[in-house]
Design a protein around this motif. Structure first.
Motif, PDB file in Angstrom:
ATOM      1  N   LEU A 147      36.614  55.847 -25.379  1.00  0.00           N
ATOM      2  CA  LEU A 147      36.864  55.612 -26.738  1.00  0.00           C
ATOM      3  C   LEU A 147      37.619  55.729 -27.160  1.00  0.00           C
TER       4      LEU A 147
ATOM      5  N   ARG B  14      43.281  57.347 -30.043  1.00  0.00           N
ATOM      6  CA  ARG B  14      43.449  56.278 -31.233  1.00  0.00           C
ATOM      7  C   ARG B  14      41.932  57.380 -32.238  1.00  0.00           C
TER       8      ARG B  14
ATOM      9  N   ALA C  43      40.482  48.771 -32.242  1.00  0.00           N
ATOM     10  CA  ALA C  43      39.438  49.160 -31.613  1.00  0.00           C
ATOM     11  C   ALA C  43      37.719  48.702 -31.309  1.00  0.00           C
ATOM     12  N   ALA C  44      37.784  49.039 -32.764  1.00  0.00           N
ATOM     13  CA  ALA C  44      36.572  49.005 -32.766  1.00  0.00           C
ATOM     14  C   ALA C  44      36.539  49.506 -34.575  1.00  0.00           C
TER      15      ALA C  44
ATOM     16  N   ASP D 146      44.502  52.004 -32.933  1.00  0.00           N
ATOM     17  CA  ASP D 146      44.859  52.826 -31.539  1.00  0.00           C
ATOM     18  C   ASP D 146      45.918  53.580 -32.387  1.00  0.00           C
TER      19      ASP D 146
ATOM     20  N   SER E 169      49.514  51.452 -33.400  1.00  0.00           N
ATOM     21  CA  SER E 169      48.450  50.104 -34.309  1.00  0.00           C
ATOM     22  C   SER E 169      48.602  51.001 -36.146  1.00  0.00           C
TER      23      SER E 169
END
Length: 265
Positions: free
Chosen positions: A121, A125, A195-196, A223, A226
């Motif tokens: 995960l 990131r 992403a979360a 990310d 991003s």
């Protein structure tokens, strides 16, 4: 845990990264050099700490000492931050201490799937924080304008005044709800660019030392490619929601998305 040395766990990485050297001169909460403990495909970054200070019973007392806690937390985070800059790592909460390396390896084996999922995960990131603060006067004015426009001003100056006054009184009565609704909308929009994301407990002003009216305390796993898009989204939302001021913080180690904490043996 009353004597000898225990194993303080800072973070867990993939053994595929075991060939990378740890940052030079990195020391931990007891001034100890950090090292690694390998368990199959997982590598734990640890330090040896005296249990007379960092054992379960002594820690209970130390954790109530705010100066000691701040110093120790800074030292722990310094190690974690250095590791995250080096590559994907799952940070552990403060004061995760094992009696010895065998206990640590057992825990890694039991939680291998959890750590594997967490590493997947957080890879590529970074965690960012977004705090939203409400300005009661500005928010009341914004809600008043929106409700006046929606209701229509009526005909004549008197009717327009009464419509605006009703909208203003309504906005004053619903200020808390309106702020909560905007905070939820902001969080939902930010999650779409991450992403979360998680909403954390609002910070107690007594702890933060700030009197600002916090309405959102969010953490977002973004990310690395991003980051700029996420920052622009935060800026845009600040313009879109007058009366709400957004504050972007980070980058941080992904503490909010480790998802592996259990009490160590």
């Amino acid at each position: 845990m009353t004597g000898g040395l225990g194993v303080w766990l800072y973070a867990v990485t993939s053994s595929r990264d075991a060939g990378r050297e740890l940052p030079g001169g990195l020391t931990g909460v007891a001034g100890e050099p950090v090292r690694t403990v390998v368990s199959d495909d997982l590598t734990a970054v640890v330090g040896s700490v005296p249990l007379e200070v960092f054992g379960e019973q002594p820690l209970r007392g130390h954790l109530e000492d705010l100066d000691w806690l701040e110093t120790t937390a800074r030292a722990h985070d310094a190690v974690v931050s250095a590791l995250v800059r080096r590559g994907p790592a799952v940070p552990l909460r403060l004061a995760t201490v094992f009696h010895d390396e065998d206990r640590l390896r057992e825990s890694l084996a039991e939680r291998r799937a959890d750590f594997g999922s967490a590493l997947a995960l957080v890879s590529g990131r970074t965690e960012w924080g977004v705090k939203a603060y409400g300005d009661r006067a500005a928010l009341t004015a914004a809600v008043t304008e929106a409700r006046t426009a929606k209701a229509g001003g009526g005909t004549g100056a008197g009717a327009a005044y009464l419509a605006r006054r009703r909208a203003q009184l309504s906005a004053q009565e619903t200020i808390e709800r309106d702020a909560a609704e905007r905070a939820e909308q902001i969080h939902t929009r930010l999650v779409r660019h991450a992403a979360a994301g998680r909403r954390q407990a609002l910070t107690d002003p007594a702890v933060s030392g700030r009197r600002d009216w916090m309405v959102l305390n969010g953490t977002y796993l973004v990310d690395d490619s991003s980051t700029e898009d996420f920052a622009e989204t935060v800026s845009g939302l600040g313009v879109e929601f007058p009366g709400i001021r957004l504050e972007l913080t980070g980058p941080w180690p992904p503490y909010s998305f480790a998802g592996t904490e259990r009490d160590p043996p």
